[in-house]
Design a protein around this motif. Sequence first.
Motif, short mmCIF file in Angstrom:
data_model
loop_
_atom_site.label_atom_id
_atom_site.label_comp_id
_atom_site.label_asym_id
_atom_site.label_seq_id
_atom_site.Cartn_x
_atom_site.Cartn_y
_atom_site.Cartn_z
N CYS A 226 -74.00 88.66 13.18
CA CYS A 226 -75.20 87.53 13.65
C CYS A 226 -74.48 86.23 13.31
O CYS A 226 -74.17 86.03 12.17
N PRO A 227 -74.32 85.44 14.57
CA PRO A 227 -73.91 84.00 13.98
C PRO A 227 -74.55 83.24 13.31
O PRO A 227 -74.03 82.00 12.98
N ILE A 228 -75.75 83.30 13.30
CA ILE A 228 -76.90 82.60 12.40
C ILE A 228 -76.53 82.41 10.85
O ILE A 228 -76.39 83.68 10.31
N GLY A 229 -76.69 81.28 10.43
CA GLY A 229 -76.66 81.26 8.83
C GLY A 229 -75.47 80.01 8.46
O GLY A 229 -74.43 80.10 8.84
N ASN A 230 -75.86 79.37 7.31
CA ASN A 230 -75.09 78.57 6.87
C ASN A 230 -73.88 79.22 6.02
O ASN A 230 -72.76 78.68 5.82
N ASP A 231 -74.08 80.40 5.85
CA ASP A 231 -73.02 81.24 5.12
C ASP A 231 -71.61 81.39 5.74
O ASP A 231 -70.63 81.67 5.59
N ARG A 232 -71.82 81.35 7.23
CA ARG A 232 -70.89 81.43 8.32
C ARG A 232 -69.98 80.19 7.90
O ARG A 232 -68.71 80.12 8.25
N LYS A 233 -70.65 78.97 7.53
CA LYS A 233 -69.70 77.73 7.14
C LYS A 233 -68.87 78.00 5.80
O LYS A 233 -67.72 77.68 5.93
N LEU A 234 -69.22 78.76 4.98
CA LEU A 234 -68.40 79.11 3.72
C LEU A 234 -67.49 80.12 4.14
O LEU A 234 -66.27 79.99 3.67
N TYR A 235 -67.65 81.08 4.81
CA TYR A 235 -66.82 82.41 4.93
C TYR A 235 -65.98 82.27 6.33
O TYR A 235 -65.09 83.20 6.86
N GLY A 236 -66.49 81.39 7.42
CA GLY A 236 -65.79 81.41 8.68
C GLY A 236 -66.62 82.38 9.69
O GLY A 236 -67.49 83.01 9.22
N GLN A 237 -66.00 82.21 11.04
CA GLN A 237 -66.98 83.04 11.97
C GLN A 237 -66.27 83.82 13.08
O GLN A 237 -65.89 83.48 13.98
N PRO A 238 -65.73 85.00 12.44
CA PRO A 238 -64.87 85.68 13.40
C PRO A 238 -65.59 86.53 14.56
O PRO A 238 -65.34 87.69 14.69
N THR A 239 -66.37 85.81 15.67
CA THR A 239 -67.34 86.55 16.31
C THR A 239 -66.44 87.28 17.49
O THR A 239 -66.73 88.30 17.85
N GLN A 240 -65.37 86.62 17.48
CA GLN A 240 -64.39 87.31 18.86
C GLN A 240 -63.78 88.68 18.18
O GLN A 240 -63.55 89.52 18.76
N LYS A 241 -63.33 88.60 16.97
CA LYS A 241 -63.00 89.69 16.38
C LYS A 241 -64.18 90.83 16.29
O LYS A 241 -63.90 91.79 16.50
N TYR A 242 -65.26 90.56 15.92
CA TYR A 242 -66.33 91.44 16.16
C TYR A 242 -66.56 91.99 17.15
O TYR A 242 -66.69 93.10 17.36
N LEU A 243 -66.36 91.04 18.37
CA LEU A 243 -66.84 91.84 19.63
C LEU A 243 -65.71 92.85 20.01
O LEU A 243 -65.87 93.74 20.73
N GLU A 245 -63.74 94.54 17.92
CA GLU A 245 -63.70 95.56 17.03
C GLU A 245 -64.10 97.08 17.59
O GLU A 245 -63.51 97.89 17.26
N LYS A 246 -65.31 97.10 18.20
CA LYS A 246 -65.82 98.34 18.38
C LYS A 246 -64.85 99.00 19.53
O LYS A 246 -64.40 100.04 19.16
N LYS A 247 -64.34 98.03 20.32
CA LYS A 247 -63.48 98.55 21.44
C LYS A 247 -62.05 98.94 20.83
O LYS A 247 -61.44 100.25 20.89
N ASP A 248 -61.41 98.20 19.99
CA ASP A 248 -60.21 98.40 19.33
C ASP A 248 -60.30 99.66 18.43
O ASP A 248 -59.12 100.41 18.52
N LEU A 249 -60.94 99.63 17.61
CA LEU A 249 -61.12 100.73 16.51
C LEU A 249 -61.50 102.02 17.23
O LEU A 249 -61.32 103.18 16.78
N GLY A 250 -62.05 101.92 18.35
CA GLY A 250 -62.29 103.32 19.26
C GLY A 250 -60.90 103.68 19.83
O GLY A 250 -60.81 104.99 19.66
N LYS A 251 -60.05 102.93 19.92
CA LYS A 251 -58.75 103.56 20.42
C LYS A 251 -57.94 103.61 19.14
O LYS A 251 -57.12 104.98 19.33
N GLU A 252 -57.83 103.10 18.15
CA GLU A 252 -56.91 103.15 16.85
C GLU A 252 -57.76 102.78 15.85
O GLU A 252 -57.92 101.65 15.33
N VAL A 253 -57.96 103.85 14.80
CA VAL A 253 -59.02 103.56 13.80
C VAL A 253 -58.23 102.62 12.67
O VAL A 253 -58.89 102.02 11.81
N ASN A 254 -57.11 102.49 12.66
CA ASN A 254 -56.14 101.71 11.61
C ASN A 254 -55.37 100.59 12.48
O ASN A 254 -54.50 100.14 12.08
N SER A 255 -56.25 100.02 13.56
CA SER A 255 -55.60 98.99 14.30
C SER A 255 -55.14 97.74 13.49
O SER A 255 -55.87 97.45 12.31
#
Length: 270
Positions: A226-243, A245-255
Amino acid sequence: MTLANLRLQITRKAKQLGADLVGFAPVSRWEELNEVPAPFYPQHIFPFTRTVIVLAVPVFIPMVDTTPSVVYAELYNTTNRILDEMAYKLAQFINGKGHRSVYFPRDAYGDISALIDKPEAAFSHVLAAKYAGLGTIGFSHALLTKEYGPRVRLVSVFTDAELSPDPMPEKELCIHCELCSKCCPTDSLLSSQKPVADMDKHNCSIYHQQLKQRFCYPCGVCIKVCPIGNDRKLYGQPTQKYLKEKKDLGKEVNSNDYPDWTHIRNFGSL
Ligand code: SF4
Ligand code: SF4
């Protein structure tokens, strides 16, 4: 002691005990908003109740990012333990001030298998937190806070003291990006125009049972992305990586795109 003074003391005590967020909900809100049947109201569960005090602590993004993993499982267990202990001690503190108080435990189910047949809890901390002004309920069914988005854990303390309520936020925090739905590993959050998704709770619980057997319960993907929350400012916002992840790791679990997360997943759980 006046009730205003008691409220101040309760807030101070809750913070001393480690609560990050504290909110006060009058029991009248359950009746006015009428979102659950009456047996789920706090004043029906413990009839002396006039106010529910909700306490919240955060979960840290880099740890929930590794889910499903033993690292997130341990974080989840730690926050539950802290919340139950804080709630117990706060209830004891309020009793000492001459007002009846009890708390509703954090995860009030014996085992995930109990949720497969009966997915509802006897009391919703999420709804209590909304009524206590801590945030709004997102498409994922989780409470969204401005501080931590859905990455908070909650517990509720009941008291007969009529303490002044916190205002409820007027604006919904959910932006309906549907990342939670797109990234859900079991497709349990069904895409729709509704403010809160139709959820296949049975499907979600079956997946959780599998994770428990693998020692990496719970799932938490819908709160991680979820992109909501000020904690994203502290840690960063890898939302593209999240999107991806499901597809990539489905192909190769140790991508190689996820070396930190997959390393942790490869140890300490099955
Ligand atoms: S907890 Fe996991 S399986 Fe359940 S709805 Fe959220 S993302 Fe989906
Ligand atoms: S991920 Fe997007 S749709 Fe889901 S709860 Fe968060 S803001 Fe709402």
